[in-house]
Write a protein that holds these residues in place. Structure first.
Motif, PDB file in Angstrom:
ATOM      1  N   TYR A  94      41.113  26.879  38.086  1.00 49.46           N
ATOM      2  CA  TYR A  94      42.560  27.063  38.242  1.00 49.46           C
ATOM      3  C   TYR A  94      42.557  27.976  39.734  1.00 49.46           C
ATOM      4  O   TYR A  94      41.920  28.852  39.888  1.00 49.46           O
ATOM      5  CB  TYR A  94      43.225  27.562  37.379  1.00 49.46           C
ATOM      6  CG  TYR A  94      42.985  26.838  35.899  1.00 49.46           C
ATOM      7  CD1 TYR A  94      43.829  25.699  35.720  1.00 49.46           C
ATOM      8  CD2 TYR A  94      42.166  27.303  34.767  1.00 49.46           C
ATOM      9  CE1 TYR A  94      43.723  25.122  34.642  1.00 49.46           C
ATOM     10  CE2 TYR A  94      42.386  26.611  34.155  1.00 49.46           C
ATOM     11  CZ  TYR A  94      42.936  25.364  33.673  1.00 49.46           C
ATOM     12  OH  TYR A  94      42.885  24.791  32.369  1.00 49.46           O
ATOM     13  N   ILE A  95      43.657  27.507  40.576  1.00 54.97           N
ATOM     14  CA  ILE A  95      43.616  28.195  41.706  1.00 54.97           C
ATOM     15  C   ILE A  95      45.310  28.411  41.896  1.00 54.97           C
ATOM     16  O   ILE A  95      46.185  27.412  41.627  1.00 54.97           O
ATOM     17  CB  ILE A  95      43.104  27.477  42.930  1.00 54.97           C
ATOM     18  CG1 ILE A  95      41.900  27.478  42.754  1.00 54.97           C
ATOM     19  CG2 ILE A  95      43.384  28.162  44.176  1.00 54.97           C
ATOM     20  CD1 ILE A  95      41.087  26.517  43.943  1.00 54.97           C
ATOM     21  N   GLY A  96      45.759  29.342  42.557  1.00 55.71           N
ATOM     22  CA  GLY A  96      47.026  29.607  42.899  1.00 55.71           C
ATOM     23  C   GLY A  96      47.185  30.762  44.059  1.00 55.71           C
ATOM     24  O   GLY A  96      46.193  31.386  44.215  1.00 55.71           O
ATOM     25  N   GLU A 148      42.007  32.883  41.668  1.00 58.46           N
ATOM     26  CA  GLU A 148      41.165  32.036  40.962  1.00 58.46           C
ATOM     27  C   GLU A 148      40.836  32.451  39.789  1.00 58.46           C
ATOM     28  O   GLU A 148      40.697  33.534  39.383  1.00 58.46           O
ATOM     29  CB  GLU A 148      39.840  32.103  41.891  1.00 58.46           C
ATOM     30  CG  GLU A 148      40.154  31.531  43.369  1.00 58.46           C
ATOM     31  CD  GLU A 148      39.097  31.729  44.341  1.00 58.46           C
ATOM     32  OE1 GLU A 148      38.103  32.377  43.829  1.00 58.46           O
ATOM     33  OE2 GLU A 148      39.229  31.296  45.398  1.00 58.46           O
ATOM     34  N   PHE A 149      40.741  31.372  38.810  1.00 56.77           N
ATOM     35  CA  PHE A 149      40.275  31.462  37.582  1.00 56.77           C
ATOM     36  C   PHE A 149      39.356  30.313  36.911  1.00 56.77           C
ATOM     37  O   PHE A 149      39.693  29.522  37.227  1.00 56.77           O
ATOM     38  CB  PHE A 149      41.445  31.626  36.672  1.00 56.77           C
ATOM     39  CG  PHE A 149      41.301  31.993  35.104  1.00 56.77           C
ATOM     40  CD1 PHE A 149      41.129  33.177  34.546  1.00 56.77           C
ATOM     41  CD2 PHE A 149      41.171  30.982  34.262  1.00 56.77           C
ATOM     42  CE1 PHE A 149      40.657  33.606  33.330  1.00 56.77           C
ATOM     43  CE2 PHE A 149      40.987  30.990  32.865  1.00 56.77           C
ATOM     44  CZ  PHE A 149      40.922  32.430  32.342  1.00 56.77           C
ATOM     45  N   LYS A 176      58.539  44.460  44.480  1.00 54.43           N
ATOM     46  CA  LYS A 176      57.425  45.199  43.392  1.00 54.43           C
ATOM     47  C   LYS A 176      56.810  44.544  42.775  1.00 54.43           C
ATOM     48  O   LYS A 176      55.472  45.014  42.135  1.00 54.43           O
ATOM     49  CB  LYS A 176      58.428  46.302  42.826  1.00 54.43           C
ATOM     50  CG  LYS A 176      59.216  47.121  43.540  1.00 54.43           C
ATOM     51  CD  LYS A 176      59.854  48.189  42.673  1.00 54.43           C
ATOM     52  CE  LYS A 176      60.658  49.289  43.880  1.00 54.43           C
ATOM     53  NZ  LYS A 176      60.334  50.509  43.684  1.00 54.43           N
ATOM     54  N   SER A 177      56.826  43.026  42.561  1.00 56.64           N
ATOM     55  CA  SER A 177      56.140  42.450  41.651  1.00 56.64           C
ATOM     56  C   SER A 177      56.022  40.932  42.139  1.00 56.64           C
ATOM     57  O   SER A 177      56.888  40.543  42.558  1.00 56.64           O
ATOM     58  CB  SER A 177      56.555  42.305  40.147  1.00 56.64           C
ATOM     59  OG  SER A 177      57.730  41.778  39.927  1.00 56.64           O
ATOM     60  N   VAL A 178      55.086  40.166  41.978  1.00 54.86           N
ATOM     61  CA  VAL A 178      54.830  38.775  42.315  1.00 54.86           C
ATOM     62  C   VAL A 178      54.131  37.944  41.086  1.00 54.86           C
ATOM     63  O   VAL A 178      53.106  38.707  40.407  1.00 54.86           O
ATOM     64  CB  VAL A 178      53.944  38.730  43.438  1.00 54.86           C
ATOM     65  CG1 VAL A 178      53.724  37.104  43.804  1.00 54.86           C
ATOM     66  CG2 VAL A 178      54.561  39.447  44.715  1.00 54.86           C
ATOM     67  N   THR A 179      54.495  37.056  40.974  1.00 54.43           N
ATOM     68  CA  THR A 179      53.956  36.158  39.691  1.00 54.43           C
ATOM     69  C   THR A 179      53.240  34.659  40.352  1.00 54.43           C
ATOM     70  O   THR A 179      53.954  34.214  41.067  1.00 54.43           O
ATOM     71  CB  THR A 179      54.781  35.705  38.702  1.00 54.43           C
ATOM     72  OG1 THR A 179      55.494  36.964  38.217  1.00 54.43           O
ATOM     73  CG2 THR A 179      54.205  34.816  37.816  1.00 54.43           C
ATOM     74  N   ILE A 180      51.909  34.829  39.995  1.00 56.31           N
ATOM     75  CA  ILE A 180      51.150  33.607  40.797  1.00 56.31           C
ATOM     76  C   ILE A 180      50.964  32.635  39.500  1.00 56.31           C
ATOM     77  O   ILE A 180      50.225  33.202  38.295  1.00 56.31           O
ATOM     78  CB  ILE A 180      50.067  33.767  41.269  1.00 56.31           C
ATOM     79  CG1 ILE A 180      50.191  34.743  42.550  1.00 56.31           C
ATOM     80  CG2 ILE A 180      48.929  32.597  41.803  1.00 56.31           C
ATOM     81  CD1 ILE A 180      48.850  35.227  43.239  1.00 56.31           C
ATOM     82  N   THR A 181      51.352  31.502  39.455  1.00 57.20           N
ATOM     83  CA  THR A 181      51.099  30.321  38.275  1.00 57.20           C
ATOM     84  C   THR A 181      49.959  29.635  38.727  1.00 57.20           C
ATOM     85  O   THR A 181      49.973  28.749  39.614  1.00 57.20           O
ATOM     86  CB  THR A 181      52.454  29.635  37.913  1.00 57.20           C
ATOM     87  OG1 THR A 181      53.366  30.628  37.440  1.00 57.20           O
ATOM     88  CG2 THR A 181      52.025  28.776  36.476  1.00 57.20           C
ATOM     89  N   LEU A 182      49.038  29.479  38.323  1.00 56.74           N
ATOM     90  CA  LEU A 182      47.628  28.554  38.386  1.00 56.74           C
ATOM     91  C   LEU A 182      47.844  27.080  38.189  1.00 56.74           C
ATOM     92  O   LEU A 182      48.561  26.786  37.272  1.00 56.74           O
ATOM     93  CB  LEU A 182      46.501  29.287  37.816  1.00 56.74           C
ATOM     94  CG  LEU A 182      46.104  30.665  37.793  1.00 56.74           C
ATOM     95  CD1 LEU A 182      44.839  31.438  37.261  1.00 56.74           C
ATOM     96  CD2 LEU A 182      45.932  31.015  39.506  1.00 56.74           C
ATOM     97  N   SER A 183      47.374  26.498  38.899  1.00 56.94           N
ATOM     98  CA  SER A 183      47.262  24.993  38.656  1.00 56.94           C
ATOM     99  C   SER A 183      45.949  24.513  38.836  1.00 56.94           C
ATOM    100  O   SER A 183      45.033  25.085  39.520  1.00 56.94           O
ATOM    101  CB  SER A 183      48.258  24.169  39.423  1.00 56.94           C
ATOM    102  OG  SER A 183      47.680  24.464  40.866  1.00 56.94           O
ATOM    103  N   PRO A 184      45.595  23.425  38.247  1.00 58.22           N
ATOM    104  CA  PRO A 184      44.144  23.011  38.214  1.00 58.22           C
ATOM    105  C   PRO A 184      43.908  22.198  39.651  1.00 58.22           C
ATOM    106  O   PRO A 184      44.893  21.846  40.246  1.00 58.22           O
ATOM    107  CB  PRO A 184      44.015  21.599  37.225  1.00 58.22           C
ATOM    108  CG  PRO A 184      45.590  21.577  36.681  1.00 58.22           C
ATOM    109  CD  PRO A 184      46.320  22.646  37.132  1.00 58.22           C
TER     110      PRO A 184
END
Length: 114
Positions: A95-97, A84-85, A106-114
């Motif tokens: 923004y939430i994702g 959350e941002f 070893k890594s995860v990317t979360i792209t936030l959306s409105p």
């Protein structure tokens, strides 16, 4: 003589078991949180959680991302991540994702959306 061999075998088994437990407990996942425009989400709130019985959310760990939008968590089997941002002015995140990676890398990317 057989007493010494069995003691040595027991010691080796104990040490290998301990090493395995330490390796398993030390596993981590790096989470990168990005805004919709691709910029890093500095100081985003990231929660690792599981769904319990009757759809209750059990929070396992929380972190705040650094200036590069990264946070690190211990790997918990079956857990999901929610980021959350921002603030929309009424106390809700702007923004939430989320991500439920299975199995964890070893890594995860979360792209936030409105």
């Amino acid at each position: 003589m057989s007493m010494t061999r069995s003691a040595a075998s027991l010691t080796v088994a104990f040490l290998l078991g301990t090493a395995f437990c330490v390796a398993a407990s030390g596993a981590t996942v790096s989470v990168t949180v990005r805004l919709p425009n691709g910029a890093p989400a500095k100081h985003a709130f990231v929660r690792m959680y599981t769904m319990g019985a009757a759809y209750t959310i059990v929070s396992l760990e929380t972190e705040t991302t650094n200036a590069a939008g990264k946070a690190t968590f211990k790997v918990r089997p079956g857990a999901c991540l929610k980021a959350e941002f921002g603030d929309d002015g009424s106390g809700r995140p702007k923004y939430i994702g989320n991500a439920c990676p299975k199995p964890y890398g070893k890594s995860v990317t979360i792209t936030l959306s409105p």
